[in-house]
Scaffold this motif. Structure first.
Motif, PDB file in Angstrom:
ATOM      1  N   GLU A 180       6.319  78.880  36.950  1.00  0.00           N
ATOM      2  CA  GLU A 180       7.364  77.969  37.435  1.00  0.00           C
ATOM      3  C   GLU A 180       7.760  76.958  36.363  1.00  0.00           C
ATOM      4  O   GLU A 180       8.940  76.706  36.133  1.00  0.00           O
ATOM      5  CB  GLU A 180       6.887  77.244  38.703  1.00  0.00           C
ATOM      6  CG  GLU A 180       7.888  76.266  39.273  1.00  0.00           C
ATOM      7  CD  GLU A 180       9.167  76.925  39.786  1.00  0.00           C
ATOM      8  OE1 GLU A 180      10.196  76.233  39.837  1.00  0.00           O
ATOM      9  OE2 GLU A 180       9.127  78.120  40.125  1.00  0.00           O
ATOM     10  N   ARG A 216       9.400  79.100  33.354  1.00  0.00           N
ATOM     11  CA  ARG A 216      10.543  79.969  33.630  1.00  0.00           C
ATOM     12  C   ARG A 216      11.441  79.480  34.769  1.00  0.00           C
ATOM     13  O   ARG A 216      12.500  80.036  35.009  1.00  0.00           O
ATOM     14  CB  ARG A 216      10.070  81.390  33.977  1.00  0.00           C
ATOM     15  CG  ARG A 216       9.298  82.074  32.865  1.00  0.00           C
ATOM     16  CD  ARG A 216      10.199  82.368  31.683  1.00  0.00           C
ATOM     17  NE  ARG A 216       9.538  83.158  30.658  1.00  0.00           N
ATOM     18  CZ  ARG A 216       8.959  82.651  29.583  1.00  0.00           C
ATOM     19  NH1 ARG A 216       8.935  81.357  29.386  1.00  0.00           N
ATOM     20  NH2 ARG A 216       8.389  83.422  28.679  1.00  0.00           N
ATOM     21  N   GLY A 217      11.008  78.463  35.487  1.00  0.00           N
ATOM     22  CA  GLY A 217      11.789  77.961  36.611  1.00  0.00           C
ATOM     23  C   GLY A 217      12.995  77.153  36.166  1.00  0.00           C
ATOM     24  O   GLY A 217      13.251  76.984  34.968  1.00  0.00           O
TER      25      GLY A 217
END
Length: 81
Positions: free
Chosen positions: A53, A56-57
């Protein structure tokens, strides 16, 4: 300080996975990988989800910027990862 149970995995599958990582990379698996793979249901999977998260969130920073920042922090902490 290193936790002995992380240093020498008990399960044959885990031993094979770490050996394969060593053969393919030419290096011992980093401590962070060993830690995340130790009791994955209790620590590895939840922390892996948090890392995913964060890296890459949604963010104002690009994935590349986050990776570069993580590499810089690791270098400052004298960490190979």
């Amino acid at each position: 300080m290193r936790i002995p149970s992380i240093e020498s995995p008990r399960a044959l599958r885990e031993q094979l996975m770490l050996a394969l990582m060593r053969v393919l990379s030419g290096h011992r698996a980093p401590d962070v990988v060993r830690t995340l793979r130790y009791r994955p249901d209790m620590f590895g999977a939840p922390m892996g989800a948090v890392f995913q998260e964060v890296m890459r969130g949604p963010s104002d920073w690009s994935i590349g910027e986050r990776e570069l920042f993580a590499a810089w922090v690791s270098k400052k902490n004298e960490c190979e990862f």
